[in-house]
Design an enzyme around this catalytic site. Structure first.
Site, PDB file in Angstrom:
ATOM      1  N   SER A 145       0.644  -1.288   0.019  1.00 37.80           N
ATOM      2  CA  SER A 145       0.047   0.151  -0.008  1.00 37.80           C
ATOM      3  C   SER A 145       0.777   1.285   0.068  1.00 37.80           C
ATOM      4  O   SER A 145       0.138   2.440  -0.165  1.00 37.80           O
ATOM      5  CB  SER A 145      -0.946   0.078   1.439  1.00 37.80           C
ATOM      6  OG  SER A 145      -2.008  -0.882   0.910  1.00 37.80           O
ATOM      7  N   LYS A 153       0.470   3.410  -2.958  1.00 37.95           N
ATOM      8  CA  LYS A 153      -0.616   4.142  -3.218  1.00 37.95           C
ATOM      9  C   LYS A 153      -0.632   5.895  -3.001  1.00 37.95           C
ATOM     10  O   LYS A 153      -1.320   6.460  -3.843  1.00 37.95           O
ATOM     11  CB  LYS A 153      -1.668   3.960  -2.064  1.00 37.95           C
ATOM     12  CG  LYS A 153      -2.526   2.535  -2.315  1.00 37.95           C
ATOM     13  CD  LYS A 153      -3.207   2.089  -0.988  1.00 37.95           C
ATOM     14  CE  LYS A 153      -3.686   0.589  -0.945  1.00 37.95           C
ATOM     15  NZ  LYS A 153      -4.492   0.299  -0.119  1.00 37.95           N
ATOM     16  N   TYR A 155      -4.323  -2.769 -10.069  1.00 38.79           N
ATOM     17  CA  TYR A 155      -4.078  -2.580  -8.545  1.00 38.79           C
ATOM     18  C   TYR A 155      -3.260  -3.554  -7.835  1.00 38.79           C
ATOM     19  O   TYR A 155      -2.157  -3.057  -7.212  1.00 38.79           O
ATOM     20  CB  TYR A 155      -5.418  -2.553  -8.075  1.00 38.79           C
ATOM     21  CG  TYR A 155      -5.316  -2.595  -6.360  1.00 38.79           C
ATOM     22  CD1 TYR A 155      -5.141  -1.445  -5.814  1.00 38.79           C
ATOM     23  CD2 TYR A 155      -5.491  -3.727  -5.669  1.00 38.79           C
ATOM     24  CE1 TYR A 155      -5.068  -1.555  -4.335  1.00 38.79           C
ATOM     25  CE2 TYR A 155      -5.789  -3.446  -4.282  1.00 38.79           C
ATOM     26  CZ  TYR A 155      -5.271  -2.558  -3.585  1.00 38.79           C
ATOM     27  OH  TYR A 155      -5.279  -2.529  -2.179  1.00 38.79           O
ATOM     28  N   TYR A 159      -4.080   3.495   7.897  1.00 40.07           N
ATOM     29  CA  TYR A 159      -5.394   2.919   8.213  1.00 40.07           C
ATOM     30  C   TYR A 159      -6.066   3.302   9.520  1.00 40.07           C
ATOM     31  O   TYR A 159      -6.093   4.399   9.779  1.00 40.07           O
ATOM     32  CB  TYR A 159      -5.432   1.361   8.142  1.00 40.07           C
ATOM     33  CG  TYR A 159      -4.558   0.859   7.033  1.00 40.07           C
ATOM     34  CD1 TYR A 159      -4.634   1.244   5.623  1.00 40.07           C
ATOM     35  CD2 TYR A 159      -3.371   0.339   6.950  1.00 40.07           C
ATOM     36  CE1 TYR A 159      -4.413   0.813   4.597  1.00 40.07           C
ATOM     37  CE2 TYR A 159      -2.572  -0.167   6.103  1.00 40.07           C
ATOM     38  CZ  TYR A 159      -3.084   0.006   4.541  1.00 40.07           C
ATOM     39  OH  TYR A 159      -2.238  -0.324   3.709  1.00 40.07           O
ATOM     40  N   VAL A 213       1.355  -3.548   4.119  1.00 38.00           N
ATOM     41  CA  VAL A 213       1.370  -4.890   4.475  1.00 38.00           C
ATOM     42  C   VAL A 213       2.529  -5.610   4.410  1.00 38.00           C
ATOM     43  O   VAL A 213       2.822  -6.635   4.849  1.00 38.00           O
ATOM     44  CB  VAL A 213      -0.092  -5.685   4.441  1.00 38.00           C
ATOM     45  CG1 VAL A 213      -1.167  -4.798   5.257  1.00 38.00           C
ATOM     46  CG2 VAL A 213       0.001  -5.616   2.953  1.00 38.00           C
TER      47      VAL A 213
END
Length: 310
Positions: A65, A68, A192, A244, A262
């Site tokens: 992530s 992103k 993705y 998060y 992660v």
């Protein structure tokens, strides 16, 4: 007497090497389940361009992530602020892959760093292109900002994600059902999964984050990657949404913009001073690196780098 940055980084690496509480690796992606949780790396690039590193800073790991941040940068470059019609800018307060939140909020993800939001961002990058072209654009951008052509997609991790990414497929189909996904679901998910499977080292990741630390500029190539205002706003999202549903606690303890993944990596930014990458694959309950978060807390305190003051 205060320690230098190099001494501080070395001391942090030594501290992390002796810790026994390291969290648990991400097992829901089979290819990540076998990563040794005993590893820790750190790299810091300062305003003078000096890179200070310690530990396993040259060991490639799955960006997950953290990617992103870079896909958001690309999508904003393509569609500008119209992206915010499709994705919000608020902390989620829920797990990064929550389906119920997406349904409750009628297909508008809370922010671009949770999975649903990043899938919308991937859709914006994909618009009018094939997945291969979109992924090529993402890789070229990452190689450019890191000054390193040796950044690639780990195809084993990508396949592992595709084979087990049922919840992400559910999120994508919910987005499609609410009219917030324009390309075919399979193509968007392909982009993705593959951008989350890019492999980087701490050194490469810290170098890639320099434009966010230094007002949107590329320190070596010259010129702007993004405007200073856009860099500031991406940093704001990293601070409020980058960990998060652990983002508030991270801001409280560390106090600098950062984005976790992660795979155990974290990219952190100290505006005007440094870009930092840490990596250790053991995660806490929210999916954030245990040792990485601890290392950044120590670094921020010792260098007095919190954006909220010394």
């Amino acid at each position: 007497m205060s320690l230098s940055l190099a001494e501080t980084v070395a001391a942090i690496a030594a501290d992390m090497a002796g810790r026994t509480e390291r969290g648990k690796v991400a097992t829901y992606i089979p290819e990540l389940a076998g990563v040794d949780p005993g590893q820790f790396g750190i790299a810091v690039v300062d305003a003078e361009g000096t890179l200070t590193a310690a530990g396993d800073s040259e060991t490639p790991f799955s960006i997950q992530s953290v990617s992103k941040v870079f896909t958001l940068t690309l999508a904003l470059g393509k569609v500008g602020d119209t992206l915010w019609n499709r994705v919000g800018r608020e902390p989620s307060g829920n797990a990064f892959n929550s389906i119920t939140q997406l349904e409750y909020e009628k297909g508008i993800p809370r922010n671009p760093f949770i999975n649903a939001g990043a899938i919308v961002v991937a859709d914006a990058i994909l618009a009018g292109h094939t997945p291969k072209v979109a992924l090529g654009e993402i890789l070229r951008f990452l190689r450019f900002i890191a000054d390193d052509e040796d950044i690639h997609i780990d195809q084993k991790v990508a396949r592992s994600e595709q084979d087990t990414g049922f919840r992400n497929a559910a999120l994508a189909n919910y987005l499609r059902a609410f009219g917030n996904l324009r390309a075919p679901v399979e193509q968007v998910l392909g982009v993705y999964f593959h951008h989350c499977a890019i492999a980087v080292t701490c050194r490469q990741l810290a170098l890639a984050g320099r434009y966010l630390a230094f007002g949107g500029r590329h320190p070596t190539a010259g010129g702007r990657v993004v405007s200073a205002g856009r860099a500031k706003r991406i940093n704001a999202l990293m601070l409020t949404c980058g960990h998060y549903d652990g983002s508030g606690d991270f801001a409280f303890k560390v106090g600098i913009p950062a984005k976790s993944g992660v795979g155990g990596g974290i990219l952190a930014v100290v505006p005007g001073k440094a870009a930092i990458a840490v990596w250790s694959p053991g995660l806490d309950a929210q999916g954030n690196s245990v040792l990485g978060s601890a290392a950044l807390e120590i670094l921020s305190q010792r260098m007095q780098w919190s954006v909220f003051g010394a």
